[in-house]
Design an enzyme around this catalytic site. Structure first.
Site, PDB file in Angstrom:
ATOM      1  N   CYS A 168      15.876 -39.053  27.120  1.00 39.10           N
ATOM      2  CA  CYS A 168      16.452 -37.722  27.243  1.00 39.10           C
ATOM      3  C   CYS A 168      15.370 -36.825  27.833  1.00 39.10           C
ATOM      4  CB  CYS A 168      17.020 -37.195  25.920  1.00 39.10           C
ATOM      5  SG  CYS A 168      15.849 -36.889  24.608  1.00 39.10           S
TER       6      CYS A 168
ATOM      7  N   CYS B 226      19.714 -36.787  30.801  1.00 37.02           N
ATOM      8  CA  CYS B 226      18.548 -36.597  31.672  1.00 37.02           C
ATOM      9  C   CYS B 226      18.947 -36.585  33.138  1.00 37.02           C
ATOM     10  CB  CYS B 226      17.454 -37.617  31.397  1.00 37.02           C
ATOM     11  SG  CYS B 226      17.792 -39.292  31.918  1.00 37.02           S
TER      12      CYS B 226
ATOM     13  N   CYS C 256      16.220 -40.156  35.765  1.00 39.87           N
ATOM     14  CA  CYS C 256      15.962 -41.510  35.295  1.00 39.87           C
ATOM     15  C   CYS C 256      15.961 -42.486  36.472  1.00 39.87           C
ATOM     16  CB  CYS C 256      17.025 -41.933  34.287  1.00 39.87           C
ATOM     17  SG  CYS C 256      17.106 -40.849  32.864  1.00 39.87           S
TER      18      CYS C 256
END
Length: 140
Positions: free
Chosen positions: A15, A89, A93
């Site tokens: 996150c 996120c 990522c």
């Protein structure tokens, strides 16, 4: 003791701040899988410390996260994980072929009191139980 012949499945929780959701998920997976799954968590912009309300909510269930520290997301952590679970996120990522990716839409516990964190915690626990069953079929 015998050495493991099969590699343990590994899961990375990501996150933004690595202070609430991903820390609770990692703590649940570590506790509930009893060592059958390798667990990592990280954030794209780690906070200075883990969310105190998340620590309190987990302590209510006997899981101590007080010593955890938010960690920065690295490409290596993603490469070394079989399953990457993102929690808000977005595009930060890294994506690698052959990995199992899941995006868990969970409310962000940042700035909320423990009363608001409990339902998020309980949602994460249910998802973790399903995840364990999918990775370690004998666990169900």
């Amino acid at each position: 003791m015998s050495t493991e012949t099969a590699k343990k499945p590994s899961v990375l929780f990501v996150c933004v701040h690595n202070a609430g959701r991903s820390q609770m998920a990692a703590a649940f997976l570590t506790t509930l899988s009893r060592g059958a799954i390798e667990v990592r968590s990280a954030g794209s912009q780690p906070a200075a410390k883990v969310n105190p309300a998340a620590v309190e909510a987990m302590a209510e269930l006997g899981i101590d996260m007080s010593a955890e520290i938010p960690k920065i997301l690295t490409t290596e952590a993603v490469k070394e994980s079989d399953v990457v679970i993102t929690m808000g996120c977005g595009d930060t990522c890294p994506i690698f072929p052959g990995k199992r990716y899941e995006d868990w839409e969970l409310e962000d516990p940042a700035g909320q009191g423990v009363e608001s964190v409990r339902p998020i915690r309980d949602d994460i626990r249910a998802r973790i139980e399903d995840l364990i069953a999918s990775l370690v079929p004998a666990a169900k």
